[in-house]
Design a protein around this motif. Structure first.
Motif, mmCIF file in Angstrom:
data_model
loop_
_atom_site.group_PDB
_atom_site.id
_atom_site.type_symbol
_atom_site.label_atom_id
_atom_site.label_comp_id
_atom_site.label_asym_id
_atom_site.label_seq_id
_atom_site.Cartn_x
_atom_site.Cartn_y
_atom_site.Cartn_z
ATOM 1 N N SER A 250 -5.282 -5.007 8.242
ATOM 2 C CA SER A 250 -3.934 -4.614 8.653
ATOM 3 C C SER A 250 -2.853 -5.517 8.075
ATOM 4 C CB SER A 250 -3.842 -4.581 10.176
ATOM 5 O OG SER A 250 -4.142 -5.863 10.721
ATOM 6 N N LEU A 251 -3.137 -6.807 7.899
ATOM 7 C CA LEU A 251 -2.117 -7.725 7.383
ATOM 8 C C LEU A 251 -1.802 -7.420 5.923
ATOM 9 C CD1 LEU A 251 -3.154 -11.140 8.983
ATOM 10 C CD2 LEU A 251 -1.450 -9.491 9.767
ATOM 11 N N PHE A 252 -2.821 -7.204 5.126
ATOM 12 C CA PHE A 252 -2.613 -6.867 3.714
ATOM 13 C C PHE A 252 -1.910 -5.523 3.597
ATOM 14 C CE2 PHE A 252 -3.862 -5.470 -0.550
ATOM 15 C CZ PHE A 252 -3.674 -6.632 -1.293
ATOM 16 N N ARG A 253 -2.351 -4.560 4.416
ATOM 17 C CA ARG A 253 -1.707 -3.247 4.391
ATOM 18 C C ARG A 253 -0.251 -3.339 4.816
ATOM 19 N NH1 ARG A 253 -0.589 1.054 7.998
ATOM 20 N NH2 ARG A 253 -0.481 3.052 6.865
ATOM 21 N N ASP A 254 0.037 -4.199 5.772
ATOM 22 C CA ASP A 254 1.400 -4.343 6.252
ATOM 23 C C ASP A 254 2.328 -4.816 5.141
ATOM 24 O OD1 ASP A 254 3.136 -4.146 8.560
ATOM 25 O OD2 ASP A 254 3.315 -6.319 8.470
ATOM 26 N N VAL A 255 1.836 -5.728 4.326
ATOM 27 C CA VAL A 255 2.619 -6.192 3.175
ATOM 28 C C VAL A 255 2.930 -5.028 2.238
ATOM 29 C CG1 VAL A 255 2.431 -7.527 1.031
ATOM 30 C CG2 VAL A 255 1.910 -8.595 3.214
ATOM 31 N N ILE A 256 1.937 -4.176 1.997
ATOM 32 C CA ILE A 256 2.140 -3.029 1.107
ATOM 33 C C ILE A 256 3.131 -2.052 1.715
ATOM 34 C CG2 ILE A 256 1.019 -1.080 -0.029
ATOM 35 C CD1 ILE A 256 -1.577 -2.698 -0.038
ATOM 36 N N GLU A 257 2.891 -1.673 2.957
ATOM 37 C CA GLU A 257 3.713 -0.637 3.596
ATOM 38 C C GLU A 257 5.176 -1.057 3.703
ATOM 39 O OE1 GLU A 257 2.803 2.509 4.820
ATOM 40 O OE2 GLU A 257 0.948 2.155 3.700
ATOM 41 N N LYS A 258 5.423 -2.332 3.976
ATOM 42 C CA LYS A 258 6.803 -2.783 4.184
ATOM 43 C C LYS A 258 7.558 -3.026 2.879
ATOM 44 C CE LYS A 258 6.231 -4.919 8.733
ATOM 45 N NZ LYS A 258 6.252 -6.185 9.509
ATOM 46 N N ASN A 259 6.826 -3.259 1.802
ATOM 47 C CA ASN A 259 7.495 -3.688 0.576
ATOM 48 C C ASN A 259 7.268 -2.787 -0.634
ATOM 49 O OD1 ASN A 259 8.474 -6.529 1.476
ATOM 50 N ND2 ASN A 259 6.318 -6.481 2.068
ATOM 51 N N LEU A 260 6.177 -2.032 -0.639
ATOM 52 C CA LEU A 260 5.810 -1.297 -1.854
ATOM 53 C C LEU A 260 5.594 0.186 -1.598
ATOM 54 C CD1 LEU A 260 3.280 -3.922 -3.275
ATOM 55 C CD2 LEU A 260 5.689 -3.641 -3.890
ATOM 56 N N ASN A 321 -8.193 -9.899 7.350
ATOM 57 C CA ASN A 321 -7.003 -10.499 7.958
ATOM 58 C C ASN A 321 -7.046 -12.025 8.002
ATOM 59 O OD1 ASN A 321 -5.802 -8.023 8.391
ATOM 60 N ND2 ASN A 321 -6.539 -7.826 10.481
ATOM 61 N N ALA A 322 -8.169 -12.600 8.408
ATOM 62 C CA ALA A 322 -8.243 -14.059 8.546
ATOM 63 C C ALA A 322 -8.026 -14.752 7.208
ATOM 64 C CB ALA A 322 -9.577 -14.458 9.156
ATOM 65 N N ALA A 323 -8.702 -14.246 6.176
ATOM 66 C CA ALA A 323 -8.567 -14.841 4.844
ATOM 67 C C ALA A 323 -7.149 -14.672 4.317
ATOM 68 C CB ALA A 323 -9.573 -14.212 3.888
ATOM 69 N N PHE A 324 -6.584 -13.507 4.556
ATOM 70 C CA PHE A 324 -5.236 -13.255 4.047
ATOM 71 C C PHE A 324 -4.200 -14.110 4.771
ATOM 72 C CE2 PHE A 324 -1.311 -10.641 3.652
ATOM 73 C CZ PHE A 324 -1.173 -10.776 2.283
ATOM 74 N N GLN A 325 -4.360 -14.281 6.086
ATOM 75 C CA GLN A 325 -3.405 -15.098 6.835
ATOM 76 C C GLN A 325 -3.431 -16.547 6.364
ATOM 77 O OE1 GLN A 325 -1.165 -13.826 9.440
ATOM 78 N NE2 GLN A 325 -0.305 -15.707 8.564
ATOM 79 N N THR A 326 -4.617 -17.048 6.075
ATOM 80 C CA THR A 326 -4.727 -18.415 5.554
ATOM 81 C C THR A 326 -4.011 -18.540 4.209
ATOM 82 O OG1 THR A 326 -6.837 -18.752 6.671
ATOM 83 C CG2 THR A 326 -6.352 -20.189 4.811
ATOM 84 N N PHE A 327 -4.193 -17.558 3.359
ATOM 85 C CA PHE A 327 -3.520 -17.558 2.058
ATOM 86 C C PHE A 327 -2.003 -17.502 2.226
ATOM 87 C CE2 PHE A 327 -1.647 -14.978 -1.364
ATOM 88 C CZ PHE A 327 -1.952 -15.762 -2.462
ATOM 89 N N VAL A 328 -1.537 -16.678 3.125
ATOM 90 C CA VAL A 328 -0.101 -16.583 3.381
ATOM 91 C C VAL A 328 0.451 -17.933 3.823
ATOM 92 C CG1 VAL A 328 1.640 -15.585 4.913
ATOM 93 C CG2 VAL A 328 -0.086 -14.113 3.889
ATOM 94 N N ASN A 329 -0.234 -18.569 4.765
ATOM 95 C CA ASN A 329 0.260 -19.821 5.325
ATOM 96 C C ASN A 329 0.235 -20.969 4.324
ATOM 97 O OD1 ASN A 329 0.566 -18.451 7.735
ATOM 98 N ND2 ASN A 329 -1.328 -19.227 8.635
ATOM 99 N N THR A 330 -0.822 -21.036 3.535
ATOM 100 C CA THR A 330 -1.007 -22.203 2.667
ATOM 101 C C THR A 330 -0.446 -22.032 1.271
ATOM 102 O OG1 THR A 330 -3.207 -21.413 2.014
ATOM 103 C CG2 THR A 330 -3.081 -22.914 3.907
ATOM 104 N N VAL A 331 -0.276 -20.799 0.830
ATOM 105 C CA VAL A 331 0.186 -20.566 -0.547
ATOM 106 C C VAL A 331 1.542 -19.860 -0.577
ATOM 107 C CG1 VAL A 331 -0.355 -19.475 -2.758
ATOM 108 C CG2 VAL A 331 -2.180 -20.492 -1.403
ATOM 109 N N LEU A 332 1.603 -18.669 -0.019
ATOM 110 C CA LEU A 332 2.830 -17.883 -0.152
ATOM 111 C C LEU A 332 4.028 -18.542 0.545
ATOM 112 C CD1 LEU A 332 1.693 -14.164 0.259
ATOM 113 C CD2 LEU A 332 1.952 -15.522 -1.821
ATOM 114 N N LEU A 333 3.783 -19.154 1.683
ATOM 115 C CA LEU A 333 4.896 -19.689 2.473
ATOM 116 C C LEU A 333 5.039 -21.200 2.322
ATOM 117 C CD1 LEU A 333 4.675 -17.542 5.722
ATOM 118 C CD2 LEU A 333 5.931 -17.121 3.597
ATOM 119 N N LYS A 334 4.607 -21.719 1.203
ATOM 120 C CA LYS A 334 4.754 -23.150 0.950
ATOM 121 C C LYS A 334 6.222 -23.553 0.881
ATOM 122 C CE LYS A 334 2.379 -26.604 -1.874
ATOM 123 N NZ LYS A 334 1.491 -26.781 -3.041
#
Length: 740
Positions: A250-260, A321-334
């Motif tokens: 759902s987290l990865f899909r949410d990124v797609i649905e809201k932005n692409l 979701n768990a893997a994606f949330q970790t990536f968001v926190n540590t990489v995307l939102l640096k």
């Protein structure tokens, strides 16, 4: 009325004629004896398809399948339906609703009739391509769907194209069925392991439709071919639908649905819907961003030709979701406070990193690259936790995010930091810089000036006009357009250095000279010393238009190198190369003897520093003999005794001009780094107008130049006085002259 009388007078005799001939013509057009029954009658006569024939009637397909046509039917037998009813909670076939009946029947029907031997062949526009197909288009499609979108009810239909051609009216976006045959597997180097990767509890037989077995193939009917199956297949979801119904992603899909994703009103679809349902709703097409490699709700393949979906499909690998949330926190939102604040290109790249415009077979996963051209960085034994054959391709769920180069390279330092959007824009604008510095397999050092620094230097981007603008801080003159962009491209290329040995890792405590760019597209030379950077323009006096040294003010270490944050650009020089030699001569007498001949020659303009045949923006190497070497050249009568043109004959003036030209290498900037060796062209032409050359020997710490006279020693560079920067040029002091 007259015309009507004549018409009937003409038609009536014909009718009489046809009536008189009917008894003779009827036998000719009778159904031939021995022709197999149509599909429906064949199923009915065999006796083990009672549930299927009942559903065919309920779906309204009895008439269609009882007449002429051209179909392949993947027909589940009664034993298959018995298991299906138990799994779905139906007591018998009468309890199956008409919608489910239609799904089963339509998905079992493939357009055109194919024996088993032809199913593995791709039906291309140029003819049959043997053993190149594993999918066929079925009669089933989703059509109009009622959904809640952003809290509002909408009637939507999926897009049926990729890219900018996002929807074609009249294309129903039919689903495909996937099958597995020995012929296709042998042709593509696949094995039963590829089948069982998706269906670990099923048996691979050499002819499977999804995970069902074909128990009898090639049952020939008047209107097609029947293949008997041991399992009932409902239409699979497509990638878009699977993401929607599976909360694990759902987290990865949410990124797609809201932005692409967007929902576009479509008049043709609306008209078709209203005519079909008699309702008044508008219809919206669910569109995906055209930069994505494919639209996950597109059931068609590329549509380069009508049947290309037979030969290939899409793949999407989606992190849990768990893997994606970790990536968001540590990489995307640096450097960003929230996902919503990320630029659109980050979402585009992130999703494309997980897309492959081909079906990725598990045993051949190393043969594929994602939509960014990167290898797939997943271990299919340990990283893939979910595997699905869907209607438009393969879906893999993963316990990690694709380790895209864009998120772990020196490029990332600008890309994922809102303070460096100008640098990112230049990297991304088709310059090739992005692909270069995001290559995780090569090591780079880059220098990054922030947006604020660029603005302080007079640069800005006009988003309305879509072009770069520069206000010269010295005089306030404003320019914009391609010229400014090219200026920035050159400045940023001075900020990119391939450093395979970590040459700039200790920039704070070392000094040296290094070439920017990479081996494929060499840049200009820059120097560094104790956290300061210099290009040619940083050596020009500020009063003459030069710039101060560049200071390193911070750094970030990435997987393929270091990004140093700097307080300005390493500037290129707008000073002509002759002026750079003049400045050297003024501070180092070893250069002065050569400069006196240059200054007084017929190919030099002293007021501007222009050397005939030398232009700004082109690459050169200037080989300057020292004082002793010039004295030897005079003694050998290679040069006249006096550098003053007034005391020279015309022949001596020509001799000086030839001598100078022979000491300038054309189109190459040579240093003692081993990049350029061998015969190199000079500016001098011989008496026949042919090019002349000098031999360059270059290695770490050494550099020499040898003429072709055969009896003159090589000119070796004097390190302490060499590698002087000028516009796209280096000026070296050497211990001998070159004999033209």
């Amino acid at each position: 009325m007259k015309k009507k009388i004549h018409y009937y007078l003409f038609v009536l005799p014909l009718l009489a004629l046809f009536a008189s001939c009917s008894q003779e013509l009827d036998p000719y057009y009778e159904r031939p004896a021995g022709l197999e029954d149509p599909i429906y009658q064949q199923l009915e006569a065999r006796g083990n398809f009672k549930s299927l024939t009942a559903l065919i009637q309920k779906a309204g397909y009895k008439d269609i399948l009882s007449k002429a046509g051209y179909w392949t039917m993947m027909a589940p037998n009664d034993e298959a339906f018995t298991k299906f009813f138990q799994e779905k909670g139906f007591s018998d076939v009468s309890k199956v609703d008409s919608i489910t009946a239609a799904k089963i029947v339509k998905f079992a029907l493939i357009y055109n009739a194919f024996r088993e031997e032809k199913l593995s062949d791709y039906q291309s526009s140029k003819g049959w391509v043997v053993d190149n197909a594993y999918r066929r288009r079925t009669a089933f499609y989703d059509g109009f769907q009622s959904k809640i979108v952003n809290g509002q009810p909408k009637v939507i239909v999926g897009t049926n194209r990729n890219g900018s051609a996002l929807y074609v009216a009249g294309d129903n976006n039919n689903k495909y069925v996937t099958y597995f045959t020995n012929e296709y597997f042998a042709s593509k180097r696949l094995s039963a392991g590829d089948f069982n990767y998706f269906y670990p509890t099923a048996e691979y037989t050499g002819f499977n439709v999804l995970d069902s077995k074909v128990t009898e193939a090639d049952i020939i009917a008047e209107n097609g071919v029947i293949h008997e199956l041991d399992k009932v297949n409902l239409p699979p979801l497509n990638i878009d639908q699977y993401l929607e119904q599976n909360p694990n992603y759902s987290l990865f899909r949410d990124v797609i649905e809201k932005n692409l994703v967007r929902y576009d009103f479509n008049q043709q679809a609306t008209t078709a819907y209203r005519n079909y349902t008699k309702k008044t709703d508008d219809v919206f097409v669910k569109m995906y961003d055209p930069t994505l490699k494919f639209a996950p709700n597109n059931e068609n393949y590329m549509k380069a030709e009508d049947n290309d979906g037979q030969a290939d499909a899409y793949t999407m690998i989606v992190p849990e979701n768990a893997a994606f949330q970790t990536f968001v926190n540590t990489v995307l939102l640096k450097n960003y406070s929230a996902v919503e604040k990320l630029p659109i290109y980050v979402f585009q790249d992130l999703v494309n990193a997980h897309m492959v415009q081909s079906a990725v077979w598990p045993t051949l996963k190393d043969d594929y690259v994602n939509a960014l051209g990167e290898e797939l960085k997943f271990d299919f034994n340990t990283d893939i936790t979910d595997k699905k054959v869907l209607s438009n391709g393969f879906f893999y769920g993963a316990n990690k995010v694709q380790k895209s180069n864009l998120f772990y390279s020196v490029y990332t330092s600008a890309y994922l930091d809102p303070k460096y959007t100008y640098a990112t824009k230049i990297f991304n604008e088709g310059s090739g810089y992005k692909e270069m510095i995001s290559n995780i397999n090569k090591k780079y050092t880059i220098f990054l000036p922030s947006d604020d620094i660029l603005r302080s230097l007079g640069y800005s981007f006009d988003s309305i006009r879509g072009e770069w603008r520069w206000v010269n801080p010295a005089n306030g003159t404003a320019t914009q357009g391609t010229g400014v962009k090219n200026q920035l491209l050159r400045l940023f290329y001075n900020c990119i250095v391939q450093t395979p040995k970590g040459e700039l890792d200790n920039i704070a405590t070392t000094s040296g000279i290094i070439r920017t760019g990479d081996e494929e597209l060499p840049g200009e030379y820059i120097k560094w010393s104790n956290n300061k950077i210099y290009a040619a323009g940083n050596f020009v006096p500020i009063a003459s238009g030069g710039a101060p040294a560049v200071n390193v003010i911070g750094k970030e270490v990435q997987q393929n190198g270091i990004a140093y944050y700097v307080d300005r650009f390493p500037e290129f020089s707008l000073e002509l190369q002759g002026k750079a030699i003049e400045r050297l001569a003024a501070t180092n007498t070893e250069f002065d003897a050569f400069f006196q001949y240059l200054k007084n020659s017929t190919i030099y303009t002293a007021s501007t520093g222009k050397i005939e045949g030398v232009a700004l923006g082109s690459s050169y190497t200037f080989i300057v003999p020292n004082k002793a070497a010039i004295a030897r050249a005079v003694a050998a009568k290679v040069l006249p005794a006096s550098p003053l043109a007034a005391s020279q004959t015309q022949g001596e003036k020509d001799l000086v001009a030839d001598f100078i030209r022979y000491h300038i290498i054309n189109n190459k900037t040579v240093s003692n780094d081993g990049f350029i060796t061998g015969q190199q062209e000079t500016l001098r032409k011989d008496t026949k107008g042919d090019k002349t050359y000098v031999e360059v020997t270059s290695a770490a710490g050494t550099l020499s130049f040898k003429d072709n006279s055969g009896n003159n020693a090589a000119a070796k560079f004097i390190l302490a006085s060499s590698n002087n920067l000028a516009d796209r040029s280096l000026i070296h002091l050497v211990d001998n002259y070159l004999l033209p």
